[in-house]
Scaffold this active site. Structure first.
Site, mmCIF file in Angstrom:
data_model
loop_
_atom_site.group_PDB
_atom_site.id
_atom_site.type_symbol
_atom_site.label_atom_id
_atom_site.label_comp_id
_atom_site.label_asym_id
_atom_site.label_seq_id
_atom_site.Cartn_x
_atom_site.Cartn_y
_atom_site.Cartn_z
ATOM 1 N N SER A 189 -32.191 -32.474 -21.614
ATOM 2 C CA SER A 189 -31.659 -32.076 -20.319
ATOM 3 C C SER A 189 -31.089 -30.651 -20.392
ATOM 4 O O SER A 189 -31.815 -29.719 -20.727
ATOM 5 C CB SER A 189 -30.622 -33.101 -19.866
ATOM 6 N N ASP A 284 -37.245 -38.562 -11.905
ATOM 7 C CA ASP A 284 -36.220 -37.623 -12.361
ATOM 8 C C ASP A 284 -36.320 -36.361 -11.511
ATOM 9 O O ASP A 284 -37.404 -35.786 -11.387
ATOM 10 C CB ASP A 284 -36.470 -37.292 -13.839
ATOM 11 N N HIS A 314 -34.136 -40.182 -15.345
ATOM 12 C CA HIS A 314 -33.611 -39.136 -16.217
ATOM 13 C C HIS A 314 -32.743 -39.754 -17.312
ATOM 14 O O HIS A 314 -31.889 -40.593 -17.057
ATOM 15 C CB HIS A 314 -32.754 -38.161 -15.397
#
Length: 347
Positions: A189, A284, A314
């Site tokens: 991320s 996501d 996600h």
């Protein structure tokens, strides 16, 4: 409170304007989101959404401080040491790192890892077990980096910390049983954003070769009109509405004029970047930016292994990702990308 309300209204107006520009994209209902998720994740679609603001950042960080370091079931197979790395520029604070060294190996490849958390959350404990597993199973020295967080430290603070650790790891490779000529970077991320941005910085500086990068559900760029962001605007966990808020925190005064290299896809030149393992999740908001990043790298001639996992939100990945990632590391640490020849036999 007043400032939060005004900012929320501004976000709503921005979102409405964007929706007008893309009339074929609508915000998915919770039911529609649940139908796109794999059955085991479907209930997540109905959880309460989180409001990202200053108060939530403060409360989340306080909770993180109370958590203990997770226990490792494989602690007898890895040595863990701590270092405080000097900052990149005069006045920059020292950077805490946690180093995972597989026992019984020397001159192993080095892998710098950057945790996720939207550039505003996270610490060394978040990926503790994963870093230990990677060190043992991929036979690499993992350096997990506790880079500075926004909003107190907006871009380029975190990337500067990453680059300082990168330079330190090369100079001090011998003392951590690492190989300075086989170094890779990666993150999840926001951490993937840090890793990819640092790779761009290194190319610009004509620095030492980075053999590979592993970008796990990365924030590819700052385009908040992408379909995945718009459709998943209002969901639990990381939602589309969070993206402009997190970007404002991360970019600070650069929000209205983002500099190049601020995220992995924020460049007009994708050539001569490290071999890339890139993963996106099907449900996501960051999906489309990540996929476009992968395509841009492929078109520039960079070796890319690109995966999109439909039905995954996600932060969630199938177990098979990790063996595939380890294989990718073991393959591309030993390839000279300019000649496509193996430069060193695997141990």
């Amino acid at each position: 409170m007043k400032r939060t309300i005004i900012y929320s209204l501004l976000l709503l107006i921005t979102h409405s304007l964007q929706a007008q520009e893309k009339k074929d994209v609508k915000v998915l209902s919770r039911q529609e989101v649940s139908e796109r998720l794999l059955p085991k994740f479907a209930p997540l679609a109905f959880l309460p959404a989180t409001l990202v603001n200053d108060q939530h950042i403060k409360e989340s960080r306080e909770k993180e401080k109370q958590l203990k370091i997770p226990e490792l079931s494989n602690a007898d197979s890895v040595d863990i040491v701590y270092e405080n790395i000097p900052g990149l520029n005069p006045g920059d604070p020292a950077i805490p790192v946690r180093i995972y060294k597989p026992k019984g190996l020397t001159k192993s490849p080095i892998f710098l890892w950057f945790h996720g958390g939207g550039f505003i959350y996270g610490n060394l404990n978040w990926d503790h077990k994963m870093c230990a597993n990677m060190a043992i199973r991929a036979k690499v020295v993992v350096i997990s980096v506790d880079y500075r967080l926004a909003p107190e430290n907006p871009y380029p603070a975190g990337v500067n910390d990453a680059y300082a650790v990168f330079q330190w790891s090369i100079k001090n490779a011998t003392q951590i049983d690492g190989d300075p000529e086989r170094l890779g970077v990666g993150g999840g991320s926001a951490g993937a954003g840090i890793a990819g941005s640092m790779a761009l910085m290194n190319r610009e500086k004509k620095g030492p070769e980075i053999k590979l990068q592993a970008l796990i559900f990365p924030p590819g760029d700052i385009d908040t009109t992408r379909v995945s962001i718009q459709e998943l605007w209002d969901i639990p966990g990381v939602k589309g509405a969070d993206v402009p808020i997190l970007l404002r925190y991360y970019l600070g005064e650069n929000f209205n004029n983002p500099p190049k290299n601020v995220l992995p896809g924020m460049t007009d030149n994708f050539k001569d970047l490290p071999a890339t393992y890139l993963v996106t999740c099907g449900v996501d908001p960051l999906r489309d930016g990540g996929l476009q990043l992968g395509i841009n790298l492929i078109e520039a001639g960079v070796p890319v292994e690109l995966h999109n996992f439909p039905g995954y939100p996600h932060g969630m990945l199938p177990d098979r990702v990790y063996p595939e990632l380890y294989e990718f590391l073991n393959t591309y640490y030993d390839i000279d990308h300019k000649t496509s020849k193996v430069t060193q036999a695997k141990e």
